[in-house]
Design an enzyme around this catalytic site. Structure first.
Site, PDB file in Angstrom:
ATOM      1  N   LEU A   1      29.548  49.257  34.936  1.00 43.06           N
ATOM      2  CA  LEU A   1      28.864  50.502  34.607  1.00 43.06           C
ATOM      3  C   LEU A   1      27.872  50.227  33.491  1.00 43.06           C
ATOM      4  CD1 LEU A   1      32.011  51.107  35.379  1.00 43.06           C
ATOM      5  CD2 LEU A   1      31.487  53.405  34.598  1.00 43.06           C
TER       6      LEU A   1
ATOM      7  N   ILE B   1      38.054  49.194  31.521  1.00 45.73           N
ATOM      8  CA  ILE B   1      37.859  48.050  30.620  1.00 45.73           C
ATOM      9  C   ILE B   1      36.686  48.323  29.694  1.00 45.73           C
ATOM     10  CG2 ILE B   1      37.424  45.568  30.497  1.00 45.73           C
ATOM     11  CD1 ILE B   1      38.453  45.459  33.440  1.00 45.73           C
TER      12      ILE B   1
ATOM     13  N   GLY C   1      28.581  51.361  27.894  1.00 45.36           N
ATOM     14  CA  GLY C   1      28.706  50.318  28.909  1.00 45.36           C
ATOM     15  C   GLY C   1      30.117  49.790  29.085  1.00 45.36           C
ATOM     16  N   SER C   2      30.558  49.572  30.327  1.00 42.41           N
ATOM     17  CA  SER C   2      31.949  49.220  30.559  1.00 42.41           C
ATOM     18  C   SER C   2      32.133  48.688  31.980  1.00 42.41           C
ATOM     19  CB  SER C   2      32.838  50.438  30.325  1.00 42.41           C
ATOM     20  OG  SER C   2      32.351  51.544  31.071  1.00 42.41           O
ATOM     21  N   ARG C   3      33.415  48.584  32.373  1.00 42.34           N
ATOM     22  CA  ARG C   3      33.753  48.054  33.695  1.00 42.34           C
ATOM     23  C   ARG C   3      35.045  48.712  34.172  1.00 42.34           C
ATOM     24  NH1 ARG C   3      35.032  41.605  34.538  1.00 42.34           N
ATOM     25  NH2 ARG C   3      36.685  41.803  36.095  1.00 42.34           N
TER      26      ARG C   3
END
Length: 225
Positions: A102, A159, A189-191
């Site tokens: 993301l 995450i 921002g991430s995952r």
């Protein structure tokens, strides 16, 4: 436009600070002319952050998915990795991990991939490696939700990345959730990793862009006769 409640302090704070600074700049122009442009610049930056937060924390409703066997993406972004690997903690065997990155331009609300009951909820503090790093799934700050569905178990892992510093996970153990319902949010921002049983067909590939609660990423197998 729907707004995730976690974004309200950022939106209100940015716009309010911008308004206060702009008012101060106008008030100072008569006796401290040099301060006016500086304060107006700061006011513009604060207001821009408030408007960015209004856009960043948007929470659109996903389009309904009709197929009962569909597994939808838990996050909006780009698929960066699809790997087979053991997942002994919840799925209990070989699994397929679909990793979604993301960026700050994506919607950051996460949604349930399938209808089921929350059977696992776990949180681990950790590092803040870049979210696209393969090690981020196990090394970074993360929160995990395990779902019991009618046809098997699913695991969703939120995450943190380089910028993300706050993971919100909504459901509690024992709670039933509908497919595409909100399950949490990661700031900036991430995952998000989705773990599926290894025999479930995956319908996306690396590079596919997906929408949370809407894009079908896999199919559940037919129930045993």
């Amino acid at each position: 436009m729907r707004l995730a409640p976690e974004g309200i302090p950022f939106v209100v704070g940015g716009l309010l600070l911008g308004s206060v600074l702009a008012h101060a700049a106008r008030s100072l122009q008569s006796w401290a002319a040099a301060a006016g442009p500086v304060l107006m610049t700061l006011a513009a930056l604060a207001a821009a952050f408030g408007l960015f937060s209004l856009w960043f924390f948007r929470d659109p409703l996903p389009a309904p998915v009709g197929e009962a066997d569909a597994v939808v993406a838990p996050a909006e972004g780009r698929v960066i990795e699809i790997v087979r690997m053991p997942e002994p903690t919840f799925i209990g065997g070989e699994a397929v991990r679909v990793s979604i990155f993301l960026s700050v331009f994506n919607v950051h609300v996460q949604r349930a991939p399938a209808r089921g009951t929350v059977a696992l909820k776990d949180y681990h503090p950790g590092l803040y490696l870049a979210a696209w790093e393969p090690k981020a799934s196990e090394a970074n700050e993360r929160a995990t939700l395990g779902f019991e569905t009618e046809r098997g178990r699913l695991l969703v892992r939120q995450i943190a990345g380089l910028v993300a510093r706050r993971i919100v996970t909504d459901p509690v153990v024992g709670e039933g959730v509908e497919r595409s319902a909100r399950i949490g949010l990661i700031r900036f921002g991430s995952r998000v990793d989705l773990f599926l049983p290894a025999d479930w067909p995956v319908l996306v590939e690396v590079g596919t862009r997906v929408r949370a609660g809407e894009t079908v990423v896999a199919r559940m197998p037919a129930p045993a006769a």
